[in-house]
Structures are given as C-alpha cells and as structure tokens.
Design an enzyme around this catalytic site. Sequence first.
Site, PDB file in Angstrom:
ATOM      1  N   THR A 198     -54.024  -9.168  31.550  1.00  0.00           N
ATOM      2  CA  THR A 198     -53.041  -8.104  31.801  1.00  0.00           C
ATOM      3  C   THR A 198     -51.642  -8.697  31.689  1.00  0.00           C
ATOM      4  OG1 THR A 198     -54.456  -6.778  33.193  1.00  0.00           O
ATOM      5  CG2 THR A 198     -52.123  -6.711  33.739  1.00  0.00           C
ATOM      6  N   ARG A 226     -63.071   4.615  34.304  1.00  0.00           N
ATOM      7  CA  ARG A 226     -62.521   3.734  35.350  1.00  0.00           C
ATOM      8  C   ARG A 226     -61.012   3.493  35.141  1.00  0.00           C
ATOM      9  NH1 ARG A 226     -59.766  -1.512  35.539  1.00  0.00           N
ATOM     10  NH2 ARG A 226     -60.343  -2.516  37.483  1.00  0.00           N
ATOM     11  N   THR A 249     -52.011  -9.026  38.531  1.00  0.00           N
ATOM     12  CA  THR A 249     -53.119  -9.114  37.586  1.00  0.00           C
ATOM     13  C   THR A 249     -54.331  -9.635  38.318  1.00  0.00           C
ATOM     14  OG1 THR A 249     -53.997 -10.213  35.631  1.00  0.00           O
ATOM     15  CG2 THR A 249     -52.281 -11.398  36.831  1.00  0.00           C
ATOM     16  N   GLY A 250     -55.475  -9.066  38.015  1.00  0.00           N
ATOM     17  CA  GLY A 250     -56.691  -9.526  38.685  1.00  0.00           C
ATOM     18  C   GLY A 250     -57.677  -8.393  38.814  1.00  0.00           C
ATOM     19  N   GLY A 252     -58.873  -5.323  39.703  1.00  0.00           N
ATOM     20  CA  GLY A 252     -58.107  -4.154  40.118  1.00  0.00           C
ATOM     21  C   GLY A 252     -58.652  -3.420  41.329  1.00  0.00           C
TER      22      GLY A 252
HETATM   23  N1  ASP Z   1     -55.855  -5.597  37.068  1.00  0.00           N
HETATM   24  C1  ASP Z   1     -56.425  -5.147  35.822  1.00  0.00           C
HETATM   25  C2  ASP Z   1     -57.400  -4.041  36.125  1.00  0.00           C
HETATM   26  O1  ASP Z   1     -58.169  -4.172  37.039  1.00  0.00           O
HETATM   27  C3  ASP Z   1     -57.124  -6.213  35.075  1.00  0.00           C
HETATM   28  C4  ASP Z   1     -56.339  -7.472  34.853  1.00  0.00           C
HETATM   29  O2  ASP Z   1     -55.423  -7.772  35.573  1.00  0.00           O
HETATM   30  O3  ASP Z   1     -56.646  -8.186  33.901  1.00  0.00           O
HETATM   31  O4  ASP Z   1     -57.416  -3.075  35.418  1.00  0.00           O
END
Ligand code: ASP
Length: 337
Positions: A198, A226, A249-250, A252
């Site tokens: 992300t 989703r 980011t992470g 979600g």
């Molecule tokens: N946070 C994003 C999500 O869950 C994914 C990511 O950060 O790579 O959609």
Amino acid sequence: MKRLLLILALGMPATILAAAPPVGIVIHGGAGTIDRSQMSSEQQKNYEATLAEAVNKGYELLAAGGSSVDAVTLAVTVLENSPLFNAGKGAVYTWEETHELDAAIMMGQDRNAGAVASVTTVKNPILLARAVMEKSEHVMLTGKGAEQFALAQQLEQVDNSYFNTEFRYEALKRARQAQQSVPHQAAIIPDPNWKMGTVGAVAIDKDGNLAAATSTGGMTAKRWGRVGDVPVIGAGNFADNTSCAVSGTGHGEYFIRYNVASDICARVKYQGKNAAVAAKEVITELLDAGGTGGVIVVDAQGELSWAFNTPGMYRAKRNHRGTVIEIFADESEKISN
Ligand code: ASP
C-alpha cells in the site's frame, strides 16, 4: 533595555515570534515481509529510486510554497503509477482475478476528507478521493457510483486489466492455496512472500497545515467486496492540525478495529504525547492484538516519524535536515515483542 525588548516583542505579530514549523513529507510504499536475502540489488535500487522520486516531488512542491494536500496527492500519484507497489498500477488481485482499489485523503485544517472504495477502472484512485473531497458533498463513494462520479470529473479511466502484473498474479495463486486451508474471518493469510505495498504520504506545509493520503489494492485474494482500512477515515488515514497526520499500511481488518490512525492522533491531542511515541505505542499494541503493519506520521511541529512491526517497510522522508530512504527494519527502529 529589558523593557524595550518586551515592548518590541509585544508589538510583533505572533507569527514572527513563533517560528513556523519546517515543511516536510513522509511517504511509505507498504510494510511486510521484506527480506533482504530475497531482494536483488537491482530490485532494491528500483524501489529506492521510486521512493526518491515521490518524496522529492512532494518536498519540492512544499519548498516552493505549495500546500500539503497537493504534496501528498502528488507523491501518492507517483507511487500509484509504479508497478512496484500495491496501489494503482501494481494493485493486488482479488480472489476472482480482478482488481478493486481503495483510497483516501484528508486535510488537517478543516478535517475535510474524501475516500473511495472498490473502484475498478480509475487509473489514480487518489485523484478520485480528492475529487470526492473537493467536488462532492460526500466523504466516501464506492464501486459503480464512484466510477460514474470519476467519469463526470473526467478522471482518466483504464480497463481493469491495466492493473495486471505477473508478480501479483503469482501472489494470488499462493494466497488462494493458503486460504483454502483456513477459511475464516480476518484470515486473509498473508502471502509467504508478503509485501503489502500500500502507498501513502503525510506532509506539513508552510502554513502549518497537515494532510494525509493513502491508496491501495487491498489484500491479495480478498472476496465479497471486502473493503480495508484505507478509505475508513481514522483507520488507515487521518489528519488534524491540532495533533498529527497519519497514513497506515498493514492488515486492514486490525487497523479498522483498532482505529489506528486516529488513535495515534488522539493520544497526541488528549494525552499530550509526542506523535512518534504515540505511533510506537499503537503499533506495539496492534502487534499484541495479532495485527501487523506500520504508519508514517507528521505532527504539528513538523516532526517526521514512522513505526512498524514487520521486517520491513518501504519508506522515505524529507525536510530541511535532509532525505532518508529505507526499506528494511534493521535500518531504523523496528518494534517487536
Ligand atoms: N491496509 C491495506 C488493506 O488492508 C493493505 C496494505 O496495507 O497493504 O487493504
């Protein structure tokens, strides 16, 4: 003499007495299992070059007197146009082998915000989120309606296959196999070579205004429409001049449940905590709860920071002190427990 100085000081506008915070920008290109041994030096150079381009373009705009909202929009657009990151061109695949993109933007001076979820044909979802913020009376638009709005705003549209990349397709195949064995909620199992990717940016401009922008393809192999944390204001993206601006980011689902971005700023605002300390606390608590990821932060004094609990996070920052570009955790402070 003292009295003279006092009289002079009282006569000065407050803006001259209190030095304006320095302009600055922090960006990320996702957190995850970014393993030094698995990355060739050429790949590393490509990532670093794209991070440098994004952070420098954003900073130059700020240094020329531009606004933080323009700087974060520009930096995120650069990252969306690169196939390296999970946003725009490099978005991950859904279970059905398509791409559904989410993005959000927020301004700290008035907490104006715009977000889009599950868009499939908009080349730069961050530009659509910004149009929602500036040209509609709404905060969040989704799916087909968001795309109709994009058409009306004459934003560039692409076929969904524009987002296809070989590397992300391989990740989908691995993720599907892993999910078939554990099919329960919030069990979107990260790919073994999990690099979420992300993208996001936070900035402070010459007027002390904060802004945050985040864009993503979401989680590999997501299903059933989703939507992750990115377009949920306060979860993956937040800005408020009285505290800080955050882009996350992470995983979600955890960022939504723990309101990660606004929780960091609430600790700054109500507990008087330093923003970098608050970010570390929240990311450590996230890990305790089972969630992985990271954040970038800028506070009202112009302090730039990041915190993450994964082996790496693509990240860069720039202010008057210089530029930092890093990928692996051992290059700075990794939080682990
Ligand atoms: N946070 C994003 C999500 O869950 C994914 C990511 O950060 O790579 O959609």
